[in-house]
Write an enzyme that holds these catalytic residues in place. Structure first.
Site: not given
Ligand code: AMP
Ligand code: TRP
Length: 338
Positions: A122, A203, A206
């Site tokens: 991230k 993966k 969202k």
């Protein structure tokens, strides 16, 4: 340790888990986490959190976040979480989550946090990295340790954070005496890592923006069918379980997770089937699995005040337990308690 047990919590083992109220919940969240929660809720004392304090480690639009919190809670209920037996809690409404997090940040070495793959992932995508993003797993440890959870049902991507939670608990216990319970990771047997439909090496997530990437739990049947029909497969013309690539294996495991078929049933039905037919079968299983959830979701959202009542009651129910843990931790650390 003398544990005073507020009356709500029975002697059943405890479960805690959480989902961030960001983006739209997708079938990865459902198969990796939610579906397992529903199954476990009668055997454990469960607290399921909408983790809004985790969500703000990356910028969230304030108006949207408020809506997403309620929508996420409604999806928990629609998926089958029974608010009479499980506590559905908005993390920020029980202030002890943040309080315990601070206490634990003081016993957690920074190096442990810098090593987390989700942090590295991230932070590499951010221009400015908030301190909260680094502390993210400590807050997650606080969520779990606050309720002395024995089991934490999550998808595979959270395994490293759970190992860290155990390390944090162990270090605290070694420094200040036996305080925390060691939580166990509970992965689903199928669906622990659902991959993106557009790119089965990634993966399902969202935050991915390609509309063909994820199936949202609230997608209309026609949208679900379209997304699955366009899913990436491989150059074989038909299913061959021996040589199937990640796209085909992903579709098969989505189907298996929704239907509960055994490996043998999957083999019997799908071996040699053309990809068009495979996709139609998978799409119908997903549509059928999501239909009742979508209907309940609409009913819940149409009932004024219902959801807010469920969230308020659950927070009230768990607060005494959370307060008791924080009091004990502060006491162990020598912090002043009144
Ligand atoms: P998040 O969307 O990061 O808040 O994740 C909430 C829960 O869903 C966690 O238990 C995750 O492990 C699980 N989860 C998220 N994405 C996937 C996925 N692609 N496959 C399986 N589980 C997932
Ligand atoms: N970090 C988890 C995720 O993104 C969400 C989460 C926050 C969580 N607190 C938790 C999961 C406690 C399990 C237990 O998926």
């Amino acid at each position: 340790m003398k544990e005073s047990r507020p009356s709500y919590f029975s002697m059943k083992p405890r479960v805690l888990s959480g989902i961030q109220p960001t983006g739209s919940l997708h079938i990865g969240n459902y198969l990796g986490a939610l579906k397992n929660w529903v199954r476990m809720q009668y055997d454990y004392e469960c607290v399921f959190c909408i983790v809004d304090l985790h969500a703000i480690t990356l910028y969230q639009d304030p108006k949207e976040l408020k809506q997403k919190i309620e929508q996420t809670a409604a999806i928990f209920l629609a998926a089958g979480i029974d608010p009479k037996v499980s506590s559905v809690v908005v993390q920020s409404t029980v202030k002890e989550h943040a309080e315990l997090c601070w206490l634990l940040t003081c016993t957690t070495p920074i190096g442990w946090l810098e090593r987390m793959t989700q942090f590295k992932d991230k932070s590499s995508k951010q221009e400015s990295i908030s301190d909260g993003l680094l502390q993210y797993p400590v807050l997650m440890a606080a969520d779990i340790l606050l309720y002395k959870a024995n089991a934490v049902p999550v998808g595979e991507d959270q395994m490293q954070h759970l190992e860290l939670t155990r390390d944090i608990a162990q270090r605290f216990n070694a420094m200040y005496g036996e305080t925390f319970v060691m939580p166990e990771t509970k992965l689903p047997t199928v669906g622990a890592r659902v991959m993106g439909l557009d790119d089965p090496t990634k993966k399902m997530s969202k935050s991915e923006t390609n509309p063909g990437h994820a199936i949202s739990l609230l997608d209309e049947p026609s949208v679900i069918r379209k997304k699955i029909m366009r899913a990436t497969t491989d150059s074989n013309p038909q299913v061959d379980l021996e040589t199937a690539g990640p796209g085909v294996l992903n579709l098969l495991s989505i189907h298996q997770a929704f239907t509960g078929w055994t490996d043998e049933q999957v083999k019997q039905h799908f071996q040699g089937l053309r990809y068009g037919d495979l996709k139609k079968t998978v799409a119908e299983a997903v549509v059928a699995g999501l239909e009742p959830i979508q209907q309940r979701y609409l009913q819940i959202m149409a009932e004024p005040g219902y959801l807010q009542g469920v969230l308020r009651e659950a927070a009230e129910r768990v607060r005494p337990f959370a307060a008791e843990t924080v009091r004990l931790v502060k006491d162990r650390m020598g912090i002043y308690t009144d």
